[in-house]
Design a protein around this motif. Sequence first.
Motif, mmCIF file in Angstrom:
data_model
loop_
_atom_site.group_PDB
_atom_site.id
_atom_site.type_symbol
_atom_site.label_atom_id
_atom_site.label_comp_id
_atom_site.label_asym_id
_atom_site.label_seq_id
_atom_site.Cartn_x
_atom_site.Cartn_y
_atom_site.Cartn_z
ATOM 1 N N SER D 211 12.513 12.346 21.822
ATOM 2 C CA SER D 211 11.460 11.875 21.248
ATOM 3 C C SER D 211 11.820 10.450 21.015
ATOM 4 N N ASP D 238 8.474 15.212 22.775
ATOM 5 C CA ASP D 238 8.719 14.572 23.828
ATOM 6 C C ASP D 238 7.874 13.030 23.547
ATOM 7 N N PRO D 268 6.013 18.872 25.068
ATOM 8 C CA PRO D 268 6.923 18.426 26.206
ATOM 9 C C PRO D 268 6.770 19.137 26.875
#
Lengths: 334, 334, 334, 334, 334, 334
Positions: D211, D238, D268
């Motif tokens: 990320s 993410d 995610p």
Amino acid sequence: MARPVMMFTGQWADLKLDEMAKAMRDFGFDGLELACWGDHFEVDKANAEADYCEKKREQLEKYDLQCLAISAHLVGQAVCDIIDERHKSILPPYVWGDGDPAGVNARAADEMKATARAAQKFGVDVVNGFTGSSIWHLLYSFPPVQPKMIDDGFQLFADRWNPILDVFGECGVKFALEVHPTEIAFDLYSAERALDAVGGREEFGFNFDPSHLLWQGVDPVEFIRAFPDRIYNVHIKDAIVTLNGKTGILGSHIDFGDHRRGWNFRSPGHGGVNFEEIIRALNDIGYAGPLSIEWEDSGMDRMHGAEESCQFVRDMDFAPSNVAFDAAFDKEKQ
Amino acid sequence: MARPVMMFTGQWADLKLDEMAKAMRDFGFDGLELACWGDHFEVDKANAEADYCEKKREQLEKYDLQCLAISAHLVGQAVCDIIDERHKSILPPYVWGDGDPAGVNARAADEMKATARAAQKFGVDVVNGFTGSSIWHLLYSFPPVQPKMIDDGFQLFADRWNPILDVFGECGVKFALEVHPTEIAFDLYSAERALDAVGGREEFGFNFDPSHLLWQGVDPVEFIRAFPDRIYNVHIKDAIVTLNGKTGILGSHIDFGDHRRGWNFRSPGHGGVNFEEIIRALNDIGYAGPLSIEWEDSGMDRMHGAEESCQFVRDMDFAPSNVAFDAAFDKEKQ
Amino acid sequence: MARPVMMFTGQWADLKLDEMAKAMRDFGFDGLELACWGDHFEVDKANAEADYCEKKREQLEKYDLQCLAISAHLVGQAVCDIIDERHKSILPPYVWGDGDPAGVNARAADEMKATARAAQKFGVDVVNGFTGSSIWHLLYSFPPVQPKMIDDGFQLFADRWNPILDVFGECGVKFALEVHPTEIAFDLYSAERALDAVGGREEFGFNFDPSHLLWQGVDPVEFIRAFPDRIYNVHIKDAIVTLNGKTGILGSHIDFGDHRRGWNFRSPGHGGVNFEEIIRALNDIGYAGPLSIEWEDSGMDRMHGAEESCQFVRDMDFAPSNVAFDAAFDKEKQ
Amino acid sequence: MARPVMMFTGQWADLKLDEMAKAMRDFGFDGLELACWGDHFEVDKANAEADYCEKKREQLEKYDLQCLAISAHLVGQAVCDIIDERHKSILPPYVWGDGDPAGVNARAADEMKATARAAQKFGVDVVNGFTGSSIWHLLYSFPPVQPKMIDDGFQLFADRWNPILDVFGECGVKFALEVHPTEIAFDLYSAERALDAVGGREEFGFNFDPSHLLWQGVDPVEFIRAFPDRIYNVHIKDAIVTLNGKTGILGSHIDFGDHRRGWNFRSPGHGGVNFEEIIRALNDIGYAGPLSIEWEDSGMDRMHGAEESCQFVRDMDFAPSNVAFDAAFDKEKQ
Amino acid sequence: MARPVMMFTGQWADLKLDEMAKAMRDFGFDGLELACWGDHFEVDKANAEADYCEKKREQLEKYDLQCLAISAHLVGQAVCDIIDERHKSILPPYVWGDGDPAGVNARAADEMKATARAAQKFGVDVVNGFTGSSIWHLLYSFPPVQPKMIDDGFQLFADRWNPILDVFGECGVKFALEVHPTEIAFDLYSAERALDAVGGREEFGFNFDPSHLLWQGVDPVEFIRAFPDRIYNVHIKDAIVTLNGKTGILGSHIDFGDHRRGWNFRSPGHGGVNFEEIIRALNDIGYAGPLSIEWEDSGMDRMHGAEESCQFVRDMDFAPSNVAFDAAFDKEKQ
Amino acid sequence: MARPVMMFTGQWADLKLDEMAKAMRDFGFDGLELACWGDHFEVDKANAEADYCEKKREQLEKYDLQCLAISAHLVGQAVCDIIDERHKSILPPYVWGDGDPAGVNARAADEMKATARAAQKFGVDVVNGFTGSSIWHLLYSFPPVQPKMIDDGFQLFADRWNPILDVFGECGVKFALEVHPTEIAFDLYSAERALDAVGGREEFGFNFDPSHLLWQGVDPVEFIRAFPDRIYNVHIKDAIVTLNGKTGILGSHIDFGDHRRGWNFRSPGHGGVNFEEIIRALNDIGYAGPLSIEWEDSGMDRMHGAEESCQFVRDMDFAPSNVAFDAAFDKEKQ
């Protein structure tokens, strides 16, 4: 967020409501957004018959289905449109009458007022619909269109709709225009201008439908950001742009569904709409109303699509956060 | 290839031809594509006065300017259009007459025949122009448009233009439709259909203008590939797509030039048209006619633009190869 | 539009002004944006010596060069910054003094007031510069940054700059912050907040420089649209994003010019800035001031770059239109 | 490959471990990556109390949860950082002490040694964490940063961490730096330099978290390819880039979660990380450790997200092939 | 940087050298990269005639043209290729002989040694050329190709070229392989392997030609970064990818120049090669040799193209910087 | 549409059919596309043994598996290929014989005829396979390839396959060429040419496999649009393009699966193929045959992949619509 997942019945009016409702219940829907055509929701009867609304509710409850909004796209279209033969097929005979354009416009306006009253009786706060437009055919400015012609179009919209919206106001019901080609507002800036034309009055807002914005190149999320307090209903409908060098975005006078068009409607999740960002934007503005699927996909069996899209919408909806993440690092909050 | 570089005078008809011609000569143009409005090229006089055409040529030669095609967009528009107040401002009084729609359509058709005859007298092989369309307002299929309504529109186009094209045929002149919104053909597939509607007759072809295709998402090169034997004239005009999430490709009823539109016209080289690939495609099909700038850019001084674009077109044009490269590797050819 | 093309002298202060001016004259520049360092423009002398400004003008006129704005980036930086060893090398000894941080901040503020007075004497309306920032090091919120820490940073900016801007107001001179990393405003939203922090006072606006916005992903045109009445000066500087999967946008603590960085500055036209759209936006807001090249490109000989970029800027500038294009179709205007 | 799916507890330290563990068990997790804050894993007690580690294991086993690594981001941050008020809220009182910066740095270093010892006692091979950085505020080189200042920052990192890593080595535990803004390594090239600074010693490697790389424009897969033998732990987190012309990648001093930022963290699968390619790269390098979700999404309910992401990670993980496909074509192998 | 701009004569061997040289002089070239075919540079005569090289120089000097490298693509191709009828047309009769494959391979290898000696006599340091490949037809691994077959191909390359490179070494001349389909190296990784196959010996390097890499998807700049000390010559040649959904990158067995191919060669600046970044990378590695145009564009008149591309290359070349930009901010350096 | 989901057994021939069939049944497949190698489907026995076909059916039915097509890629390859050592490993000994190329070609042709007869006996209408190509090695036209050499290759294909196709015709079976590198047709235009070469005879069509088109840049949907009546079988196989600046689309002579290649095969849904649009195109052309997975992914466990991809294909398949959406708006149809 567990927003209710609805099916808009407009594209299913060839089916009796019972048949349609049963199928949707089986597919897992929470409710229906009833169209004011077919036998789904009949404005004239709702106003004329004392128990119509009650019976309609019972009919829905038999299938465990709610109804939070009704839709009057077809009649609404005839309020501002320049009437031609196409309108005959979409209007109730009592609105079409003899088909004289001015008369059709007037009767359509009356029917919209009646729709507000029926909605109040039926107990819904929102009527979705179209407005029509007297200037849609001037979309491309050739022969050159003078600005006054456009101004006049928006003024006529205000002149015809303000009296209707007055009745909506009296009834405590809101009118949610589905921003859409052939309407007075079809994109972000024309929506801004339409809202201005009616003085930003509260009875007038939008039925947000990303599919019509997508192929025009308008980011649906920008629409939500632009009108955070005017999103009165949400349609979940998808579309795809299929430009390949030969197809054109205006569609070449070719019917929906043909692969030679530059865009087409799609079952939700099968097109280009980014629903993730839409959910986040709806969470940001605090929209808590229904997510209502308007299902249209010329390339897919509609029963397959209805079932699949109900699950799709459930999966994509989620509640916003109520924590600040840094708090967990702060020893005083541990 | 040293194709002649012309300026189309349509957007300069507020200037007298002498003034306009002098400026264009100074900017380096090879010639003008005369518009049939203003004092640029007057169809009625060309047919009525024995020496009009000769004098017009002399007037151009005074500035060393050629003329290889004339343009009749405005009158052509009135042949198929549903006539309204906008047409009055673009038509000669003798075509507008009393403004009765059927009469205007008929007189416009007659004027187009007269234009073919004038072109023959003036010694040009091509008349560029518009056709108008009785179905443009049906572009978006709501209220639902039945296929027959579209069929009828193409049939009406054929019915009205075939007699005109007969005269073109007699005169040995071709009509080149500028494929453009509000015309019977506005993209690749509608152009295909329009050509079919008149049976593919040779008098009917296209004035290729990439700017109108670009923003619709149609690759201008695909258009050339689709109609290699029907490119009768070429307009060099540029456009740019300025979608940014808020603007829409349909333009929001906002005037050209405003940055809130999703696209705008641009001076050649300042937009998104890939002229390199267009020149190569024109080379491939053997197009040897003029490259005629139609200059329109709401954000640029037009004198600056005219001068700059003349040079731009000269720089971008080039002749195709006449060698096979592998030949140089072949010892027998060394 | 024939806006004057200037060279900002900041990156050339290793050269004596005479040497620098002669070269720029030869390259075709209209003038210089003098930096307040080196011998280019000395604030202390401008205020102390009665004829300094007059002589400076004569020195420039010798090379036919104008000066429409002066720049005080280095001293401005020290007004809000947390002072460390880096500041010593960029400040005049009399501002650095003993290097005690609070003293440096105070003396830098005084010098900015003196700069406004010198600008007035020299006859320029705009001083470009930096503000510094006490919160730049809090850019990434870890360890977690409380909102109050950011609020305090903007308040400190207002507290330190309002008295300076009062002097600017008295002198009829504007301060144009170059929105730039390490300053109180480095992108669009921080610029909005900085403007709010000083109550939107007119003395405070921006030196628009697209290069710093580009690599941050901010569209420079959006910046102009957001602050149409606050663009007080324009820097023409280019940058390129060179992300390739391994490089990072934060630059990896690697020096400018190294290809392992995720972005770098570039000579105008050699990077990613879309100057076409910037010129159009500047035309839209009516900006008529100088286009001042701030030349920096670690990969190009600077003399080559200066000459080339002067021509580049002349070529890209153009005046807006003063005609409505449809007018030419209107027979009443022909 | 059936790598264990863990939840990193760092963002859940506002919950008691029992409460948190129960929820994660119910969501289907295989284990937890315990944060060394809150009551999740207390380094001081682990070293001081003979049975702390055993009891902690029992506490986890009650919920059928493993623990394969612990995390010490907060204390690690204070080893190299220039200490300010923000650190007080993230450090245990016994590390913060009187808040004198040098003392805080020293006590943080001691605590990291203690953490290695506690990890050994607890039976985990990896401690994830941050290093802090004395040069983060020099990220953008203005006022100009001399190379020596950067060199000194990496040297200070080596000087402070080598003694800590010596203890890690003694304990047979590895330190996995989460490459992250504000740390000595925040992208690929700074990670390379950090590894060089400690002589590539084996005790020092990385907690791979895509990320933080994504929004910087670094391809997470390139990071794995660059350090195939140094991926000691993997965080599944993410992020999304939301640049739209107005937002900036540096975030405008605006809090996480606001849509006016140029990027944000995401649950995610809701962001831009390509986990497919990451799994393939991890398969290529033979990484067999846990996939540990670090869950942070300011726009989603965290319980919804935790459950959903556990399933997401299970679905995306898969084992590499052990066949050569051509073999099936070879008749000798049939 | 004022690198000399050359024309490679390979595609012009159908013209006598005098004719070709005169044209190139007139177009502004600094010199020619002579092909070893046609009458441009005859290896046999250069070795056999005492004054051939001197006279060739005089011939060039008559047109003020330099020659810094010669090219032996055709004969080089025959060293490793599996010989078939195609080779007959590209080889001198004394190399083709009776066409027996093994004999052709052997004579081609001898001719390459002779070419090195001729280059030394002629006074050039670099011979550009091809190597051929015995494994090109195994490019797509079906029927399945065993790794050993590929290994053998690289070994055969080494076996045949090492003796040739020995002679190059003796002569102080380098061989620069143009990385190209049908050669032992055609992209970055195969170039790496070819270099390994000959032990990285200094006599073997590359004639960098971006056109062959572009359509394969290899970034030409990455090639320069990978082999900074092996770029012995540079070809300026452009190519364009014309994938449109129907065309394929492998070219469909269709001749160069046809628009149905997925890519084609282009005159420099008319394709997709980013020469800006190439110049910067060449500056970074200190390449000071010629920029030699290999002109091939099936869609453009070659005389037009030669003239235009000479100017194009002059315009795109520039010298690197020799200043550090921050120095100008440092008062000690002012 | 509930098209049957099959597994092609070609890549599983190292397993006995019973083992393979059992696994596929458990994964949910509807059937197998049997490869004519291993013990899966033996052409010689099918023709020689009276009950072979019947027993094979019984063997499949034991696992509830259908078979709608068989595949003869390996032998088909040897019909037109220039035979070398690679073919030995893929051919049955009785086809390879003494390995003399002409003999191998002839025996392979005979075997293909036998395959048609076996298919008829087995009751399948389609034999999928390869054709081989005598001109594949001429793919890149250097040394220059004369058009006649390509013409000859297509002629040879026709000469060798027409007699085979005659037998197919007699048997009522179709041959479906999998368009693929190393075959006479490997992309859209070569497929067009191959079809022309055999006069468009009905026995010859295609086994549509999008994976081979994708990495060549051909849109698989365009292939379906080009040959709507020649899609005789469909392979579901995915591929991914992994160009990153260093990798090349030709694969660098590197084995499948290596990340240094510019593309690789992938388990369906893990690559770049847009199956959604393929299903829609197959619906448009009325393809009602099987969707047959050809599973190949060097980075995934094949059992995991087989199971996952069976579900993937079921989820992606859907039936086309049988309603016109506007009908629901038409009151006459309500």
